[in-house]
Design a protein around this motif. Sequence first.
Motif, short mmCIF file in Angstrom:
data_model
loop_
_atom_site.label_atom_id
_atom_site.label_comp_id
_atom_site.label_asym_id
_atom_site.label_seq_id
_atom_site.Cartn_x
_atom_site.Cartn_y
_atom_site.Cartn_z
N ARG A 46 0.87 -1.20 0.00
CA ARG A 46 0.00 0.00 0.00
C ARG A 46 0.89 1.23 0.00
O ARG A 46 1.70 1.41 0.90
CB ARG A 46 -0.88 0.01 1.24
N MET A 47 0.71 2.08 -1.03
CA MET A 47 1.53 3.28 -1.14
C MET A 47 0.73 4.40 -1.79
O MET A 47 -0.26 4.14 -2.47
CB MET A 47 2.76 3.03 -2.02
N TYR A 48 1.22 5.60 -1.60
CA TYR A 48 0.73 6.73 -2.36
C TYR A 48 1.92 7.61 -2.72
O TYR A 48 2.97 7.53 -2.10
CB TYR A 48 -0.36 7.52 -1.62
N SER A 49 1.73 8.41 -3.75
CA SER A 49 2.78 9.32 -4.20
C SER A 49 2.30 10.74 -4.05
O SER A 49 1.29 11.13 -4.67
CB SER A 49 3.13 9.04 -5.66
N GLY A 50 3.01 11.52 -3.26
CA GLY A 50 2.69 12.93 -3.12
C GLY A 50 3.01 13.70 -4.40
O GLY A 50 2.46 14.76 -4.64
N ARG A 51 3.89 13.16 -5.23
CA ARG A 51 4.29 13.82 -6.48
C ARG A 51 3.25 13.67 -7.57
O ARG A 51 2.98 14.60 -8.31
CB ARG A 51 5.62 13.25 -6.98
N THR A 52 2.67 12.46 -7.70
CA THR A 52 1.72 12.21 -8.79
C THR A 52 0.27 12.18 -8.32
O THR A 52 -0.63 12.24 -9.14
CB THR A 52 2.02 10.86 -9.47
N GLY A 53 0.07 12.05 -6.99
CA GLY A 53 -1.28 11.93 -6.46
C GLY A 53 -1.85 10.52 -6.59
O GLY A 53 -2.98 10.27 -6.19
N GLU A 54 -1.06 9.59 -7.11
CA GLU A 54 -1.54 8.22 -7.31
C GLU A 54 -1.47 7.42 -6.01
O GLU A 54 -0.66 7.70 -5.14
CB GLU A 54 -0.68 7.53 -8.38
N ARG A 55 -2.33 6.41 -5.95
CA ARG A 55 -2.38 5.48 -4.83
C ARG A 55 -2.41 4.06 -5.36
O ARG A 55 -2.94 3.82 -6.44
CB ARG A 55 -3.63 5.69 -3.97
#
Length: 189
Positions: A46-55
């Motif tokens: 489980r991850m999210y990216s603050g750069r792309t907004g993807e989860r």
Amino acid sequence: MTGISSSGMTRRALLGAFAATTVAATPTLSNAAGFLRGAGDIRRVRMYSGRTGERIDMIYWIEGQYIKDAVKEINYFMRDWRTDDVKNIDLRTIDIMAASHNLLDVNEPYMLLSGYRSPKTNAMLRSRSGGVAKNSLHLNGQAADLRLASRSVNQMAKAAIACSGGGVGRYSGSNFVHMDCGAVRSWGG
């Protein structure tokens, strides 16, 4: 396999880390539900990216088998967001990340700061910071820099070290932990 492989990872250590906790999850792949009936070991990231907004919330391994489509999605998620270059992420790195997350007993997803890095991105980061290795394992898809708001750098590092799967770097000043599937070692504070 009971000894340490050339990468420094022991199968027993990693399996032990997964066995230390159980994962209860709904798979994101529609056909995975059938595999889960009475299933034993599953692995989830489980991850999210603050750069792309993807989860991403992905079961990628069920009872000894990696799920090809799930791994492909993880590879894309962990791409170099600056160049959009995608590289296959070493499955050992994904396993270390997932096992460490299980040991931390949190529902919060990791924030992915850096997964795969293209040579161009790595060179740019090296020019800005002395802490970026010229031959970084990020270049090979073998490392990830991760953060959790609910756990300290030391807590995350201890969980990763307990997996005995590779390198663990503490970057307390920047509030993240580096995990890789290279030689077993640790650094930072």
